[in-house]
Motif scaffolding. Sequence first.
Motif, short mmCIF file in Angstrom:
data_model
loop_
_atom_site.label_atom_id
_atom_site.label_comp_id
_atom_site.label_asym_id
_atom_site.label_seq_id
_atom_site.Cartn_x
_atom_site.Cartn_y
_atom_site.Cartn_z
N LEU A 1 0.83 -1.21 0.00
CA LEU A 1 0.00 0.00 0.00
C LEU A 1 0.87 1.26 0.00
CD1 LEU A 1 -2.72 -1.12 2.58
CD2 LEU A 1 -3.07 -0.77 0.12
N ALA A 2 1.91 1.26 0.82
CA ALA A 2 2.80 2.42 0.88
C ALA A 2 3.52 2.63 -0.46
CB ALA A 2 3.83 2.25 2.00
N GLU A 3 4.00 1.55 -1.07
CA GLU A 3 4.69 1.66 -2.36
C GLU A 3 3.79 2.22 -3.44
OE1 GLU A 3 6.06 -2.26 -3.35
OE2 GLU A 3 7.41 -2.34 -1.63
N HIS A 4 2.49 1.93 -3.35
CA HIS A 4 1.53 2.40 -4.35
C HIS A 4 0.79 3.66 -3.91
CE1 HIS A 4 2.41 -1.69 -5.63
NE2 HIS A 4 2.12 -1.26 -6.83
N GLU A 5 1.29 4.25 -2.83
CA GLU A 5 0.75 5.51 -2.30
C GLU A 5 -0.75 5.44 -2.07
OE1 GLU A 5 2.16 8.58 -4.94
OE2 GLU A 5 4.24 8.24 -4.36
N ILE A 6 -1.18 4.31 -1.52
CA ILE A 6 -2.59 4.13 -1.17
C ILE A 6 -2.71 4.39 0.33
CG2 ILE A 6 -4.50 2.48 -1.01
CD1 ILE A 6 -3.24 1.09 -3.50
N PRO A 7 -3.55 5.36 0.72
CA PRO A 7 -3.68 5.69 2.14
C PRO A 7 -4.10 4.46 2.95
CG PRO A 7 -4.84 7.30 0.80
CD PRO A 7 -4.41 6.19 -0.12
N GLN A 8 -3.50 4.32 4.11
CA GLN A 8 -3.82 3.21 4.99
C GLN A 8 -4.80 3.66 6.06
OE1 GLN A 8 -0.41 0.84 6.14
NE2 GLN A 8 0.75 1.68 4.43
N ASN A 9 -5.74 2.79 6.34
CA ASN A 9 -6.76 3.10 7.33
C ASN A 9 -6.20 2.86 8.72
OD1 ASN A 9 -8.46 3.52 5.15
ND2 ASN A 9 -9.31 1.46 5.23
N ILE A 10 -5.40 3.81 9.17
CA ILE A 10 -4.80 3.70 10.50
C ILE A 10 -5.46 4.76 11.36
CG2 ILE A 10 -2.67 3.78 11.84
CD1 ILE A 10 -1.20 3.16 9.20
N MET A 11 -6.41 4.33 12.18
CA MET A 11 -7.12 5.27 13.02
C MET A 11 -7.12 4.77 14.46
SD MET A 11 -10.41 6.36 10.79
CE MET A 11 -10.77 4.85 9.90
N PHE A 12 -6.87 5.67 15.35
CA PHE A 12 -6.99 5.32 16.76
C PHE A 12 -7.30 6.60 17.52
CE2 PHE A 12 -2.53 6.31 16.13
CZ PHE A 12 -2.22 7.10 17.23
N ALA A 13 -7.89 6.41 18.64
CA ALA A 13 -8.23 7.53 19.50
C ALA A 13 -7.14 7.68 20.56
CB ALA A 13 -9.59 7.29 20.18
N ALA A 14 -7.05 8.82 21.17
CA ALA A 14 -6.04 9.09 22.18
C ALA A 14 -6.10 8.07 23.31
CB ALA A 14 -6.19 10.50 22.72
N GLU A 15 -7.32 7.66 23.69
CA GLU A 15 -7.45 6.69 24.78
C GLU A 15 -6.94 5.30 24.37
OE1 GLU A 15 -11.51 7.17 22.86
OE2 GLU A 15 -10.06 8.54 23.70
N ASP A 16 -6.86 5.02 23.08
CA ASP A 16 -6.30 3.75 22.62
C ASP A 16 -4.84 3.64 23.02
OD1 ASP A 16 -8.71 3.03 21.47
OD2 ASP A 16 -8.14 3.75 19.47
N ALA A 17 -4.11 4.72 22.94
CA ALA A 17 -2.68 4.71 23.33
C ALA A 17 -2.54 4.43 24.82
CB ALA A 17 -2.04 6.05 22.96
N ASP A 18 -3.48 4.92 25.61
CA ASP A 18 -3.42 4.67 27.06
C ASP A 18 -3.65 3.20 27.39
OD1 ASP A 18 -2.98 7.36 27.45
OD2 ASP A 18 -5.11 7.80 27.78
N ARG A 19 -4.46 2.53 26.55
CA ARG A 19 -4.76 1.11 26.79
C ARG A 19 -3.71 0.17 26.21
NH1 ARG A 19 -10.33 1.33 24.23
NH2 ARG A 19 -10.87 3.35 25.00
N ALA A 20 -2.82 0.68 25.40
CA ALA A 20 -1.82 -0.18 24.74
C ALA A 20 -0.74 -0.64 25.68
CB ALA A 20 -1.20 0.57 23.57
#
Length: 103
Positions: A84-103
């Motif tokens: 996906l990166a090589e073909h410049e296709i946006p990746q669906n990488i979404m997370f909320a701030a609270e997700d980082a707290d739970r990681a």
Amino acid sequence: MQTATLHVKLDPEMDSRLRRLARQRKVSKGQLVRQAVASCYQLTAESLPRQQQQALAAYEGGFISLGKLAEKMGMSPVETRDWLAEHEIPQNIMFAAEDADRA
């Protein structure tokens, strides 16, 4: 990295054309052949089978996950992210701030 050797027989006409092209591009015949072989394995979105194109469209629309796309593409999730990166296709990488707290 260990390399492999491949012996290929060319008819005289193809050899002559390959030699001329190598001179024009200022590369070796071997380099031209390596580039040709590599291009066979570099998938473009347009050259994908219809099922994979549909999966890619579903991923881009947010309807399927990266894991499901990877399965349809016959790749690992990491390989799919790289593709996906090589073909410049946006990746669906979404997370909320609270997700980082739970990681």
